[in-house]
Write a protein that holds these residues in place. Structure first.
Motif, short mmCIF file in Angstrom:
data_model
loop_
_atom_site.label_atom_id
_atom_site.label_comp_id
_atom_site.label_asym_id
_atom_site.label_seq_id
_atom_site.Cartn_x
_atom_site.Cartn_y
_atom_site.Cartn_z
N GLY A 41 117.46 -14.00 35.30
CA GLY A 41 118.06 -13.19 34.27
C GLY A 41 119.36 -13.73 33.73
O GLY A 41 119.83 -14.80 34.13
N PRO A 42 119.96 -12.99 32.80
CA PRO A 42 121.23 -13.40 32.20
C PRO A 42 122.34 -13.46 33.24
O PRO A 42 122.36 -12.66 34.18
CB PRO A 42 121.53 -12.31 31.17
N GLY A 45 114.96 -22.72 33.65
CA GLY A 45 113.55 -22.64 33.29
C GLY A 45 113.27 -21.24 32.77
O GLY A 45 114.19 -20.44 32.59
N PRO A 46 112.00 -20.93 32.57
CA PRO A 46 111.65 -19.61 32.03
C PRO A 46 112.16 -18.47 32.91
O PRO A 46 111.68 -18.27 34.02
CB PRO A 46 110.12 -19.63 32.00
N GLY A 47 113.19 -17.80 32.46
CA GLY A 47 113.72 -16.63 33.15
C GLY A 47 114.72 -16.89 34.26
O GLY A 47 115.19 -15.95 34.88
N LEU A 60 128.48 -19.33 25.03
CA LEU A 60 127.53 -18.24 25.06
C LEU A 60 126.17 -18.77 24.64
O LEU A 60 125.98 -19.17 23.49
CB LEU A 60 128.01 -17.11 24.13
N GLY A 61 125.23 -18.80 25.58
CA GLY A 61 123.88 -19.28 25.31
C GLY A 61 122.97 -18.13 24.95
O GLY A 61 122.87 -17.15 25.69
N THR A 62 122.28 -18.25 23.82
CA THR A 62 121.48 -17.15 23.27
C THR A 62 119.99 -17.28 23.56
O THR A 62 119.17 -16.69 22.87
CB THR A 62 121.72 -17.04 21.76
N GLY A 63 119.61 -18.07 24.55
CA GLY A 63 118.20 -18.24 24.87
C GLY A 63 117.67 -19.54 24.30
O GLY A 63 118.41 -20.50 24.10
N SER A 64 116.37 -19.58 24.03
CA SER A 64 115.73 -20.80 23.53
C SER A 64 116.24 -21.23 22.17
O SER A 64 116.34 -22.41 21.87
CB SER A 64 114.22 -20.61 23.46
N GLU A 65 116.53 -20.26 21.34
CA GLU A 65 116.99 -20.53 19.97
C GLU A 65 118.38 -19.97 19.78
O GLU A 65 118.74 -18.95 20.37
CB GLU A 65 116.03 -19.88 18.95
N VAL A 85 124.98 -16.83 29.65
CA VAL A 85 123.70 -17.33 29.12
C VAL A 85 122.57 -16.34 29.32
O VAL A 85 122.47 -15.68 30.35
CB VAL A 85 123.30 -18.68 29.74
N LEU A 86 121.72 -16.31 28.30
CA LEU A 86 120.44 -15.64 28.38
C LEU A 86 119.40 -16.68 28.77
O LEU A 86 119.48 -17.82 28.32
CB LEU A 86 120.07 -15.02 27.03
N PRO A 87 118.41 -16.33 29.57
CA PRO A 87 117.40 -17.31 29.97
C PRO A 87 116.56 -17.77 28.79
O PRO A 87 116.44 -17.07 27.79
CB PRO A 87 116.54 -16.56 30.98
#
Length: 117
Positions: free
Chosen positions: A31-32, A18-20, A64-69, A114-116
């Motif tokens: 966090g990441p 979820g967010p963050g 590697l997840g870069t966040g929402s986009e 991953v980044l959140p």
């Protein structure tokens, strides 16, 4: 339809995000982060190449997840990971979590950074 329980032998999956935050093993991690057979580790984002390089020789692929986009990795980081021979698949964080979980359930040697969202 036949449903089978998924068993993760040597690592824990991402249960939710979820967010963050991410939920791993029933607890929220803010966090990441990096996740692998070694467990959950903090990750400093794109500036923390040392944590990513620690997976060289231990996993077949790093998601590697870069966040929402989805975004491109900084060229210096991409070149460093390529030179080390670490297979990296870049995608948005939700896709990276799902892909990591699926390959983990198949017993593959994978890691996730991953980044959140």
């Amino acid at each position: 339809m036949r449903l089978n329980e998924v068993i993760y032998s040597d690592a824990v999956p991402v249960e939710a995000y979820g967010p963050g935050f991410f939920r791993i093993g029933g607890r929220a991690v803010n966090g990441p982060l990096c996740l692998s057979g070694r467990g959950v580790e903090p990750w400093g984002g794109f500036d923390d190449s040392a944590t990513l390089l620690s997976f060289v020789g231990q996993v077949d692929v790093l998601f590697l997840g870069t966040g929402s986009e989805i975004t491109h990795l900084p060229p210096a980081l991409r070149n460093l990971l390529d030179a080390a021979g670490l297979g990296v698949e870049v995608m948005n964080s939700p896709s990276a979590c799902r892909t990591y979980n699926v390959l983990l359930s198949e017993g593959r040697r994978v890691a996730l950074a991953v980044l959140p969202v």
